[in-house]
Design an enzyme around this catalytic site. Sequence first.
Site, mmCIF file in Angstrom:
data_model
loop_
_atom_site.group_PDB
_atom_site.id
_atom_site.type_symbol
_atom_site.label_atom_id
_atom_site.label_comp_id
_atom_site.label_asym_id
_atom_site.label_seq_id
_atom_site.Cartn_x
_atom_site.Cartn_y
_atom_site.Cartn_z
ATOM 1 C CG HIS A 365 35.086 48.449 31.905
ATOM 2 N ND1 HIS A 365 35.012 49.509 31.040
ATOM 3 C CD2 HIS A 365 34.214 48.708 32.914
ATOM 4 C CE1 HIS A 365 34.131 50.385 31.507
ATOM 5 N NE2 HIS A 365 33.627 49.919 32.630
ATOM 6 C CG ASP A 424 31.507 46.037 39.368
ATOM 7 O OD1 ASP A 424 30.952 46.760 40.198
ATOM 8 O OD2 ASP A 424 31.359 46.167 38.148
#
Length: 488
Positions: A365, A424
């Site tokens: 991320h 995700d």
Amino acid sequence: MNKRVDYTILGNLAILAKKNNLTNPEVYAFIKEVSKLDQDMQPSILELLSDLAKKNNFIQPEYYDKYNVKRGLRNSNGTGVLVGLTEIGSVEGYKLEENKKVPAEGQLFYRGIEIKELVSGFQREKRHGFEETTYLLLFGALPTRNDLENFNDLLDESRQLPAGYTENMILKIPSKDIMNKLQRSILVLYSHDETPDDLGIKNILRQSIQLIARFPTIISYGYQAKAHNFDNKSLFIHPPQRGIGTAENILYMTRSDNQYTKTEAETLDLSLILHAEHGGGNNSAFATHVVSSSGTDTYSAISTAVGSLKGHKHGGANIRVREMILNIKENVSNIHDRGKLKDYLLKILRKEVFNKEGLIYGMGHAVYTKSDPRALLLKEKAHELAIEKDTVDEFNLYKNIEELTIELFKEMKGKDVHIAANVDLYSGFVYEMLNIPPELYTPLFATARIAGWCAHRIEQIVSDQKIMRPAYKSVHVHKNYIPLNERM
């Protein structure tokens, strides 16, 4: 010599042959064949213009360093360029020590409340939390029981679409892409609003609440229209129900039999909460700030945010995860063999297999380093749903991908390197267990994130009326105008 040049020369020879051999049938056949090849190989006008556009829109990479450009609005140490202030959301994934990023456990705050604390609060009381979260984001305070009941009533009153809207806007002009349908649908709602350009906060709040309430209906009906017109499936349109909330309405409207379990509703509700807000710096929230600063209407601002989220670099990551999982299943003989799975993940990182981009989707991320709190919460709920659905083996595949990727990064880049699963990795798996079609993955993200978008729009209008106008350094070379008949 390339084929395009070869066939152009042959074409010229054919013309010469035609001129000097007017009666030879073989020459006619040759001319016909070569002319066809020449025509097929010649670049189209659009191809030529495309090449010209690429050539004249390329900026030398060294210029970005020369002029200290913050590409992607990122500083050289990977942190974001400070462009505004917000009280709505905060993403914390590292600490800065001597201008260097130091990994830390991730934290996400909604109006100052840590996401884990917020989630555990409504989970202890065994109720849904998306509406409460939306209230918190919009108004900056947790609602009382009476506040929440009134707010839920407002949402329920707004879930129905305007008269004739479903038939004329959704069913008659379906789209293969539900995000495209959602964006167009938002703009059409402008025409159904008697005061669309009123920038008073009361009016913007009304518009925001209506949009938040209508997004589930729009994406559900948009999907039904798509499935019916492009996939030859039966069409069913279920009206939204009062008193069941956003998550249950989505399950109710997207399923032909309207049936769902308590765990399914709880899981989708949690997913919506975790996607509702992620600070003012994420691409779609920032787009909302930029467009809102121009003084435009709510429908234009929110449709802009949807357009931003549609991009595969922002809202479509869980679809990439799903594609990667399918590829792994096709190519790993035993997906439960951690050794074989690790070998294939290494090949993905080396750009040897899958899409050859060298990325393990769902891992890593821009802000979070040691952990993504959203992933931790959703992973826990995903395991609970997997037990109910008898898909624990599938859950273990995702879990193994997470653990093995962390191992590989440490082996390849050193033990001090940190990478963690992001939300995700598990959101696509959750949607799959919920029998939600992939076409709705990103629209569901939008249905959650509109709460944050509307909050950021209101904050921009209340706090900062200055239009956003960053600088771009021109690096063009001065040129003189050339008369038309002198141009080459």
